[in-house]
Design an enzyme around this catalytic site. Structure first.
Site, PDB file in Angstrom:
ATOM      1  N   GLN A  70     -26.115 -17.581  32.848  1.00 34.35           N
ATOM      2  CA  GLN A  70     -24.602 -17.685  32.832  1.00 34.35           C
ATOM      3  C   GLN A  70     -24.142 -17.870  31.140  1.00 34.35           C
ATOM      4  O   GLN A  70     -24.837 -18.431  30.480  1.00 34.35           O
ATOM      5  CB  GLN A  70     -23.974 -18.864  33.545  1.00 34.35           C
ATOM      6  N   LYS A 160     -17.597 -13.328  35.709  1.00 39.97           N
ATOM      7  CA  LYS A 160     -17.392 -14.476  36.850  1.00 39.97           C
ATOM      8  C   LYS A 160     -16.107 -15.212  36.697  1.00 39.97           C
ATOM      9  O   LYS A 160     -15.769 -15.352  35.688  1.00 39.97           O
ATOM     10  CB  LYS A 160     -18.818 -15.519  36.711  1.00 39.97           C
ATOM     11  N   HIS A 184     -14.306 -21.397  40.570  1.00 38.92           N
ATOM     12  CA  HIS A 184     -14.969 -22.653  39.887  1.00 38.92           C
ATOM     13  C   HIS A 184     -14.862 -23.949  40.890  1.00 38.92           C
ATOM     14  O   HIS A 184     -14.539 -24.990  40.652  1.00 38.92           O
ATOM     15  CB  HIS A 184     -14.490 -22.971  38.653  1.00 38.92           C
ATOM     16  N   ARG A 219     -21.178 -23.190  52.543  1.00 38.71           N
ATOM     17  CA  ARG A 219     -22.164 -24.207  53.090  1.00 38.71           C
ATOM     18  C   ARG A 219     -23.007 -23.839  54.160  1.00 38.71           C
ATOM     19  O   ARG A 219     -24.000 -24.459  54.615  1.00 38.71           O
ATOM     20  CB  ARG A 219     -21.032 -25.138  53.638  1.00 38.71           C
TER      21      ARG A 219
END
Length: 242
Positions: A70, A160, A184, A219
């Site tokens: 990143q 991103k 984010h 999730r």
């Protein structure tokens, strides 16, 4: 059932990878190394965060399998360039330029008390705590930065934080290898639209062959399936891997 997908030149066994999340020392004594090695055993990888607990050189020496880097850009591009050179020398396989954090809304940091503690110290920038980042993050990022990152690293660059179809097209036209639809975690920009709203629109704008990833709110397996159905090639897990 074969759930493998190809990202760049790498085929992973599952359409899931580790999204870049800061400070893995909050979850593991071996920090980002644990996260990467766990993902490698599952046939995939993490995107190693700029704001990591573990310095990139130590991480790369101990981590198993390949990984991506990143990138946050700073106003002082020399600081960014030096870090990217360290990452490339440590054998990162790609860069992920992050746009979805234009400034820090650190209310959660104040609540959990880690902003100015050892847990909030950066392995790669030891003189820069969480509370310093808002003063150092780039105030302007343009399409030219994508080409600049490619030139100084020799690596493919993903972008991103793309949430608008026209921005996705601009990024790809500027030389991006792909985009990641991300807000984010909806914790940095008040009122930002959901990823599930932006994702299918960006897929339509870029077409079927573009590499598009997504994170935020993944999730369960059902969440992964829905993201793929909405247009993602693969999804990034953030909080669950910590």
């Amino acid at each position: 059932m074969d759930a493998s997908v190809t990202i760049g030149v790498r085929t992973i066994s599952t359409p899931i990878f580790g999204a870049p999340t800061a400070y893995h020392r909050l979850a593991s004594k071996n920090w980002e190394i644990t996260s990467q090695n766990g993902m490698d055993r599952a046939g995939t990888f993490i995107v190693y965060p700029t704001n990591a607990s573990e310095p990139v050189e130590h991480f790369a020496a101990e981590a198993q399998g390949d990984w991506r880097q990143q990138v946050y850009l700073f106003d002082n591009r020399k600081v960014s360039e030096a870090f990217i050179e360290r990452s490339a020398a440590s054998d990162a396989k790609a860069l992920m330029l992050t746009l979805d954090c234009p400034g820090y809304r650190r209310d959660f940091g104040f609540r959990n008390g880690i902003d100015d503690t050892w847990e909030g110290a950066s392995g790669n920038f030891p003189n820069m705590h969480m509370t310093d980042w808002a003063l150092n993050l780039a105030t302007s990022i343009t399409p030219k930065d994508i080409q600049w990152l490619k030139e100084i690293s020799g690596l493919p660059v993903y972008v991103k934080g793309v949430m608008r179809p026209e921005d996705a097209v601009t990024a790809m036209n500027a030389g991006a290898a792909g985009v990641m639809v991300s807000n984010h975690g909806r914790r940095q920009v008040d009122g930002v639209v959901p990823v599930s709203y932006a994702l299918p629109r960006i897929r339509r704008a870029l077409g079927r062959d573009a590499e598009i990833f997504a994170d935020t709110g993944i999730r369960t397996g059902g969440d992964v399936f829905r993201a793929l159905a909405l247009g993602a090639n693969a999804v990034g897990l953030g909080r669950p891997i910590q």
